[in-house]
Design an enzyme around this catalytic site. Structure first.
Site, PDB file in Angstrom:
ATOM      1  N   VAL A  83      55.632  30.712  46.617  1.00  0.00           N
ATOM      2  CA  VAL A  83      56.037  29.930  45.557  1.00  0.00           C
ATOM      3  C   VAL A  83      55.253  29.317  44.632  1.00  0.00           C
ATOM      4  O   VAL A  83      55.617  29.336  43.289  1.00  0.00           O
ATOM      5  CB  VAL A  83      56.998  28.784  46.360  1.00  0.00           C
ATOM      6  CG1 VAL A  83      57.823  27.898  45.146  1.00  0.00           C
ATOM      7  CG2 VAL A  83      58.088  29.185  47.395  1.00  0.00           C
ATOM      8  N   LYS A 106      50.934  27.750  43.876  1.00  0.00           N
ATOM      9  CA  LYS A 106      49.464  27.546  44.595  1.00  0.00           C
ATOM     10  C   LYS A 106      49.090  26.287  43.920  1.00  0.00           C
ATOM     11  O   LYS A 106      49.279  25.957  42.794  1.00  0.00           O
ATOM     12  CB  LYS A 106      48.424  28.533  43.994  1.00  0.00           C
ATOM     13  CG  LYS A 106      48.492  29.931  44.521  1.00  0.00           C
ATOM     14  CD  LYS A 106      47.100  30.694  44.321  1.00  0.00           C
ATOM     15  CE  LYS A 106      47.782  32.303  44.150  1.00  0.00           C
ATOM     16  NZ  LYS A 106      46.579  32.937  43.258  1.00  0.00           N
ATOM     17  N   GLY A 107      48.898  25.457  44.729  1.00  0.00           N
ATOM     18  CA  GLY A 107      48.561  23.973  44.305  1.00  0.00           C
ATOM     19  C   GLY A 107      46.834  23.754  44.466  1.00  0.00           C
ATOM     20  O   GLY A 107      45.937  24.447  44.632  1.00  0.00           O
ATOM     21  N   PHE A 160      45.110  22.006  46.826  1.00  0.00           N
ATOM     22  CA  PHE A 160      44.666  21.892  48.384  1.00  0.00           C
ATOM     23  C   PHE A 160      45.257  23.122  49.155  1.00  0.00           C
ATOM     24  O   PHE A 160      44.721  23.889  50.155  1.00  0.00           O
ATOM     25  CB  PHE A 160      44.796  20.984  49.164  1.00  0.00           C
ATOM     26  CG  PHE A 160      44.203  19.590  48.483  1.00  0.00           C
ATOM     27  CD1 PHE A 160      42.730  19.510  49.016  1.00  0.00           C
ATOM     28  CD2 PHE A 160      45.108  18.709  47.581  1.00  0.00           C
ATOM     29  CE1 PHE A 160      42.536  18.214  48.319  1.00  0.00           C
ATOM     30  CE2 PHE A 160      44.215  17.650  47.304  1.00  0.00           C
ATOM     31  CZ  PHE A 160      42.754  17.360  47.500  1.00  0.00           C
ATOM     32  N   GLY A 161      46.065  23.891  48.705  1.00  0.00           N
ATOM     33  CA  GLY A 161      46.684  25.284  49.227  1.00  0.00           C
ATOM     34  C   GLY A 161      47.958  25.825  48.435  1.00  0.00           C
ATOM     35  O   GLY A 161      47.977  25.890  47.242  1.00  0.00           O
ATOM     36  N   VAL A 162      48.814  26.420  49.434  1.00  0.00           N
ATOM     37  CA  VAL A 162      49.878  26.975  48.709  1.00  0.00           C
ATOM     38  C   VAL A 162      51.115  26.659  49.289  1.00  0.00           C
ATOM     39  O   VAL A 162      51.105  26.311  50.507  1.00  0.00           O
ATOM     40  CB  VAL A 162      49.504  28.517  48.813  1.00  0.00           C
ATOM     41  CG1 VAL A 162      48.376  29.066  47.980  1.00  0.00           C
ATOM     42  CG2 VAL A 162      49.363  28.935  50.262  1.00  0.00           C
ATOM     43  N   VAL A 163      52.235  27.014  48.760  1.00  0.00           N
ATOM     44  CA  VAL A 163      53.427  26.643  49.180  1.00  0.00           C
ATOM     45  C   VAL A 163      54.370  28.086  49.189  1.00  0.00           C
ATOM     46  O   VAL A 163      54.188  28.909  48.353  1.00  0.00           O
ATOM     47  CB  VAL A 163      54.526  25.760  48.252  1.00  0.00           C
ATOM     48  CG1 VAL A 163      55.814  25.620  48.726  1.00  0.00           C
ATOM     49  CG2 VAL A 163      53.814  24.487  47.828  1.00  0.00           C
ATOM     50  N   LYS A 167      54.320  24.339  53.121  1.00  0.00           N
ATOM     51  CA  LYS A 167      53.111  23.842  52.439  1.00  0.00           C
ATOM     52  C   LYS A 167      51.909  24.205  53.354  1.00  0.00           C
ATOM     53  O   LYS A 167      51.787  23.355  54.363  1.00  0.00           O
ATOM     54  CB  LYS A 167      53.201  22.641  51.686  1.00  0.00           C
ATOM     55  CG  LYS A 167      52.130  22.143  50.913  1.00  0.00           C
ATOM     56  CD  LYS A 167      52.672  20.916  49.998  1.00  0.00           C
ATOM     57  CE  LYS A 167      51.523  20.310  49.196  1.00  0.00           C
ATOM     58  NZ  LYS A 167      51.925  19.104  48.411  1.00  0.00           N
ATOM     59  N   ASP A 205      53.243  10.502  40.286  1.00  0.00           N
ATOM     60  CA  ASP A 205      53.286  11.643  39.495  1.00  0.00           C
ATOM     61  C   ASP A 205      54.352  12.215  39.172  1.00  0.00           C
ATOM     62  O   ASP A 205      54.615  13.569  39.323  1.00  0.00           O
ATOM     63  CB  ASP A 205      52.549  12.561  40.609  1.00  0.00           C
ATOM     64  CG  ASP A 205      51.583  13.764  40.273  1.00  0.00           C
ATOM     65  OD1 ASP A 205      51.474  13.859  38.795  1.00  0.00           O
ATOM     66  OD2 ASP A 205      51.297  14.898  40.833  1.00  0.00           O
TER      67      ASP A 205
HETATM   68  N1  ATP Z   1      60.426  22.102  49.345  1.00  0.00           N
HETATM   69  C1  ATP Z   1      60.257  23.099  48.242  1.00  0.00           C
HETATM   70  N2  ATP Z   1      61.241  24.027  47.746  1.00  0.00           N
HETATM   71  C2  ATP Z   1      61.037  24.689  46.623  1.00  0.00           C
HETATM   72  N3  ATP Z   1      59.706  24.892  46.223  1.00  0.00           N
HETATM   73  C3  ATP Z   1      58.774  23.793  46.162  1.00  0.00           C
HETATM   74  C4  ATP Z   1      58.924  22.959  47.406  1.00  0.00           C
HETATM   75  N4  ATP Z   1      57.965  22.067  47.558  1.00  0.00           N
HETATM   76  C5  ATP Z   1      57.228  22.457  46.553  1.00  0.00           C
HETATM   77  N5  ATP Z   1      57.758  23.482  45.827  1.00  0.00           N
HETATM   78  C6  ATP Z   1      57.057  24.188  44.709  1.00  0.00           C
HETATM   79  O1  ATP Z   1      55.742  24.432  44.904  1.00  0.00           O
HETATM   80  C7  ATP Z   1      54.991  23.522  43.841  1.00  0.00           C
HETATM   81  C8  ATP Z   1      53.658  22.879  44.513  1.00  0.00           C
HETATM   82  O2  ATP Z   1      54.168  21.996  45.354  1.00  0.00           O
HETATM   83  P1  ATP Z   1      53.537  20.728  45.512  1.00  0.00           P
HETATM   84  O3  ATP Z   1      53.582  20.119  44.232  1.00  0.00           O
HETATM   85  O4  ATP Z   1      53.932  19.952  46.803  1.00  0.00           O
HETATM   86  O5  ATP Z   1      51.980  21.062  45.815  1.00  0.00           O
HETATM   87  P2  ATP Z   1      50.583  20.770  45.431  1.00  0.00           P
HETATM   88  O6  ATP Z   1      49.604  21.047  46.180  1.00  0.00           O
HETATM   89  O7  ATP Z   1      50.430  18.814  45.580  1.00  0.00           O
HETATM   90  O8  ATP Z   1      50.895  21.007  44.125  1.00  0.00           O
HETATM   91  P3  ATP Z   1      50.049  20.421  42.852  1.00  0.00           P
HETATM   92  O9  ATP Z   1      48.667  20.557  42.847  1.00  0.00           O
HETATM   93  O10 ATP Z   1      50.746  21.134  41.528  1.00  0.00           O
HETATM   94  O11 ATP Z   1      50.511  19.123  42.765  1.00  0.00           O
HETATM   95  C9  ATP Z   1      56.144  22.577  43.310  1.00  0.00           C
HETATM   96  O12 ATP Z   1      55.756  22.310  41.927  1.00  0.00           O
HETATM   97  C10 ATP Z   1      57.290  23.400  43.239  1.00  0.00           C
HETATM   98  O13 ATP Z   1      57.463  24.442  42.303  1.00  0.00           O
END
Ligand code: ATP
Length: 419
Positions: A77, A79-80, A82-85, A120, A212
């Site tokens: 879905v 890549k963030g 610290f990791g990926v979703v 995640k 955020d």
């Molecule tokens: N429960 C969910 N259902 C569908 N998509 C999701 C869900 N959780 C996260 N995502 C998708 O994944 C993306 C990244 O998730 P999240 O923000 O929790 O991760 P992060 O590592 O904190 O990312 P970032 O570095 O962008 O803040 C979200 O912007 C969204 O597009």
């Protein structure tokens, strides 16, 4: 991931291109560095242990029996930092379902009831090296405590394996706010503003500051209601108290944060104001006219957020104020053409003085935009955003094509194997 860019006409992007925490940054805190030193010390002093030490660090929140084998990875879905979703399917539940459907030929029915979740996956090593252990525990606690709210993504389970932490949440199927919708009518904005306001107000009353709020963290549910996700920058903070850690996503950060002043929960209402402004006119106000942020030479906006995460206190942006005589100077010029109640809500949310800013659902309920409208979850959930989308001829983009591409699925599988 590219939702930010799908709002093509947003003309100001002070966010930092990043492969890390997308556009968000947090100033490193001394206290967390100290805890890292303690951790290194105990690693040296202990000679024998049964489980990897990193399990013990996280075991108060992430159980040690991994559930990875229970899930199929469906696709990547996002890549963030610290990791990926991933979007994952519960194998057992899917098998039971298949069995139940047995002879049934109707594929659509089968698909719509497939038990899917968002998983995640976060690298422990990265969390430890970024001194983010407490932050990730707070993220888990906060989502667990607040996930039952109708406009907040619900957390289902937490576990770890040797290298990673896993957060299993409900899957919100229609992507990020701006990846599906580019034009918003007043009626749709009224609903969406109320839903996020309820989520933020709920967090604030629970003693949490979110920090955020941005379109990437606002997801569209199956019936096009909104859900807030990503508590990575949230912090326990009693309503009425202030904090001063400089963090957030530049484009959505309130003036008092940019000036390096102590700030309160009202910064979340400022961010909401920026999002609402984007919904109304597809542009953000340009705060650079009023607060000049001078970055040290080696920290230009093109740089990765990681550079800022690692920067020292004296390297952080320096903010210089210019007095704002009239809020109209600050808002994009297109705002002048909006109906009175739209201009009114923007002016109240984007009030430079954090103390004067609209900062509660109670106050929001009293303004012209919400006359004859109840800002209550039950009332909102009975409304049908999809009907408004159809009636107001709002185009919905299909953001799923990319996600479902073969390339994406191969990348997801490879990523997951490497985790
Ligand atoms: N429960 C969910 N259902 C569908 N998509 C999701 C869900 N959780 C996260 N995502 C998708 O994944 C993306 C990244 O998730 P999240 O923000 O929790 O991760 P992060 O590592 O904190 O990312 P970032 O570095 O962008 O803040 C979200 O912007 C969204 O597009």
């Amino acid at each position: 991931m590219a939702s930010f860019w799908s709002l093509g006409s947003l003309n100001w992007n002070l966010s930092f291109s990043t492969s890390g925490r997308r556009h968000s940054f947090k100033q490193r805190q001394k206290s967390s560095r100290k805890s890292f030193n303690t951790l290194q010390y105990s690693r040296r002093s202990k000679t024998q242990w049964h489980k990897p030490l990193t399990n013990a660090i996280f075991s108060s929140h992430f159980k040690e029996s991994s559930r990875n084998s229970e899930f199929h990875i469906d696709h990547l879905v996002a890549k963030g930092a610290f990791g990926v979703v991933f979007r994952v399917i519960d194998k057992n539940a899917a098998e039971k379902q298949q069995h139940k459907h047995g002879q049934q030929e109707n594929n659509t029915d089968k698909q719509s009831s497939t038990p899917v979740y968002a998983l995640k996956v976060l690298k422990k090593s990265k969390i430890i090296s970024e001194n983010s252990i407490q932050q990730i525990k707070d993220e888990a606690d906060i989502q667990k405590l607040c996930g039952h709210h109708p406009f907040i993504v619900q957390q289902i389970d937490l576990w770890q394996n040797r290298h990673n932490l896993h957060i299993l949440s409900e899957y919100v199927p229609n992507g990020e706010l701006f990846s599906k919708i580019a034009n918003f009518s007043l009626d749709l904005i009224r609903i969406y503003l109320a839903e996020i306001a309820l989520a933020l107000d709920f967090l604030h009353n629970a003693g949490i500051i979110y920090r955020d709020a941005k379109p990437e963290n606002i997801l569209l549910s199956a019936d096009y209601h909104l859900k807030l996700t990503d508590f990575g920058l949230s912090k326990w903070l009693k309503l009425g108290l202030s904090t001063k850690t400089m963090c957030g996503t530049f484009q959505y950060m309130a003036p008092e944060i940019l000036r390096g002043e102590p700030y309160t929960h009202s910064v979340d209402w400022w961010s909401l104001g920026i999002i609402v402004c984007q919904m109304f006119v597809k542009r953000s106000p340009d705060i650079r006219q009023f607060i000049t942020i001078t970055l040290p030479e080696h920290l230009q906006p093109k740089d990765s957020v990681d550079n800022i995460l690692h920067s020292r206190q004296e390297d952080l942006p320096e903010a210089i104020n210019r007095d704002l005589r009239d809020i109209d100077e600050f808002l994009p010029e297109e705002v002048a053409a909006l109906p009175h109640e739209a201009r009114d809500v923007l002016k109240r949310l984007l009030e430079f003085d954090g103390q004067k800013r609209l900062h509660s659902v109670r106050a929001l309920q009293k303004i012209a935009m919400y006359k004859d409208f109840k800002i209550e979850a039950k009332y909102l959930l009975n409304l049908r955003p999809l009907d408004i989308i159809k009636n107001d001829n709002i185009t919905l983009f299909d953001g799923d094509e990319n996600i479902r591409s073969a390339e994406n699925n191969i990348e997801a599988a490879t990523l997951f194997q490497n985790f």
